[in-house]
Design an enzyme around this catalytic site. Structure first.
Site, PDB file in Angstrom:
ATOM      1  N   ARG B  36      -8.070  -7.040  -7.412  1.00 41.29           N
ATOM      2  CA  ARG B  36      -9.023  -7.378  -6.353  1.00 41.29           C
ATOM      3  C   ARG B  36     -10.337  -7.781  -6.993  1.00 41.29           C
ATOM      4  O   ARG B  36     -10.981  -6.965  -7.667  1.00 41.29           O
ATOM      5  CB  ARG B  36      -9.227  -6.188  -5.408  1.00 41.29           C
ATOM      6  CG  ARG B  36     -10.028  -6.557  -4.171  1.00 41.29           C
ATOM      7  CD  ARG B  36      -9.808  -5.570  -3.042  1.00 41.29           C
ATOM      8  NE  ARG B  36     -10.509  -4.315  -3.270  1.00 41.29           N
ATOM      9  CZ  ARG B  36     -10.310  -3.201  -2.543  1.00 41.29           C
ATOM     10  NH1 ARG B  36      -9.427  -3.190  -1.553  1.00 41.29           N
ATOM     11  NH2 ARG B  36     -10.967  -2.110  -2.816  1.00 41.29           N
ATOM     12  N   SER B 105      -2.963  -5.361   4.963  1.00 42.55           N
ATOM     13  CA  SER B 105      -3.819  -4.227   5.332  1.00 42.55           C
ATOM     14  C   SER B 105      -3.854  -4.084   6.847  1.00 42.55           C
ATOM     15  O   SER B 105      -4.127  -5.053   7.552  1.00 42.55           O
ATOM     16  CB  SER B 105      -5.260  -4.450   4.841  1.00 42.55           C
ATOM     17  OG  SER B 105      -5.317  -4.449   3.445  1.00 42.55           O
ATOM     18  N   LYS B 134     -14.983  -0.248  -1.035  1.00 44.65           N
ATOM     19  CA  LYS B 134     -14.665  -1.456  -0.269  1.00 44.65           C
ATOM     20  C   LYS B 134     -15.715  -1.585   0.825  1.00 44.65           C
ATOM     21  O   LYS B 134     -15.541  -1.104   1.935  1.00 44.65           O
ATOM     22  CB  LYS B 134     -13.256  -1.331   0.322  1.00 44.65           C
ATOM     23  CG  LYS B 134     -12.641  -2.675   0.669  1.00 44.65           C
ATOM     24  CD  LYS B 134     -11.208  -2.559   1.144  1.00 44.65           C
ATOM     25  CE  LYS B 134     -10.667  -3.935   1.541  1.00 44.65           C
ATOM     26  NZ  LYS B 134      -9.326  -3.882   2.100  1.00 44.65           N
TER      27      LYS B 134
END
Lengths: 212, 212
Positions: B36, B105, B134
């Protein structure tokens, strides 16, 4: 290949979506639009890209997606435009196939030659003049490199960066095949009229068969 | 499908590259790593992705790329992980083919059912607990939805968000097939040892055939 090439910038577009701006630009005579949405989420970018791809198909114009090869493919764009820090052109070519049109941003003759060798179909050369619309752009390179790059490669050279009605003819006279603009179209109250005027200015110094 | 799933975060990784962190996580026993790199340029992300794909192939582990389908395909990753605002799973499937593993997700049962219907291979459910890794994550959903989603779908459920050595067994007991961690591995001085410990904690409450 192109006359007037318009790059979107939602933040400058007076509340219009990028697809709305693209339609107005095409209507004014732009023959290529590039969707540039730095930091946008994939879903939002894909939605705009699909809208513009439909408009471009309907009007028989070119449509490119900045940076994201996946969004370009999934939207049915004609191709992708890649910066020096984006996915390499040869990788994009593998993903997109031979029919895709791939543009690459370059600042120097060396980058231009390498991009052509690696399979670029056209070059974006700039920033020619100082511009505030691309915060990560390198220092303005002026018109000299346009001429040098035009001599060094065979593929079309699209000048970009700070181009407006006051300097667009200088850019074409310096050897650019086409001029790309951002705020000179997308930030205007009447992007259609702005695109029309800019294209006329290009055609006056470089006679060319109109695309439409 | 997975035991321990590790998501990279360069900013937390104490100077390590994401590929270096991924190797340590795999060595510690993580069977999946997701790269990520929010807001990274395509070239940089592709370079890291290719390094991790090579390590994953060598060690026979799973490797996923967050968000960018083009980077996933070009790097040879096993698949892509998509958020609710990324490219839709059915579009990613068209681009990647049937062999790719696509994770989505979700925060709710409705999103979970829709993701499964649209072809997701596994779900990332969270954020379970409050997390700082996040910034754009929605409010923590707690363990309740893990159990509800586990009952509502057939595909594996990977819980994510604020999971660490102190709560990872609760997550598995709540019904998650696997747990994904970020800082609990990547921000540690010894990510290998951290991954090893976390995987052991999972296996103690959910006996499972080890991957290696």
């Amino acid at each position: 290949m192109f006359d007037l090439y318009v790059v979107t910038d939602k933040g400058l577009s007076k509340g219009r979506t990028d697809a709305e701006t693209a339609r107005l630009a095409y209507e004014g005579g732009a023959d290529a639009v590039q969707l540039r949405m730095k930091n946008a989420d994939g879903a939002e970018m894909l939605a705009q890209a699909r809208e513009i791809a439909a408009i471009a198909a309907e009007m028989d114009r070119f449509f490119f997606v900045d940076d994201r090869v996946d969004v370009a493919i999934a939207s049915g764009a004609d191709g992708v435009h890649l910066g020096q820090s984006d996915i390499p052109v040869e990788v994009a070519r593998e993903l997109m196939g031979t029919d895709a049109i791939i543009g690459v941003s370059v600042q120097t003759v060396e980058q231009a030659i390498r991009a052509q060798e690696n399979g670029a179909d056209y070059l974006g050369v700039g920033s020619i003049f100082t511009t505030s619309t691309k915060p990560d752009a390198v220092q303005a390179i002026g018109l000299g490199p346009v001429f040098e790059i035009r001599q060094a490669v065979d593929i079309p050279v699209v000048a970009i960066g700070g181009i407006n009605r006051g300097n667009i003819q200088d850019v074409i006279r310096a050897g650019a095949d086409s001029a790309a603009v951002v705020s000179a179209v997308v930030a205007q109250d009447d992007p259609r009229a702005a695109a029309h005027e800019l294209r006329d200015l290009i055609l006056k110094v470089r006679p060319h068969v109109p695309v439409d």
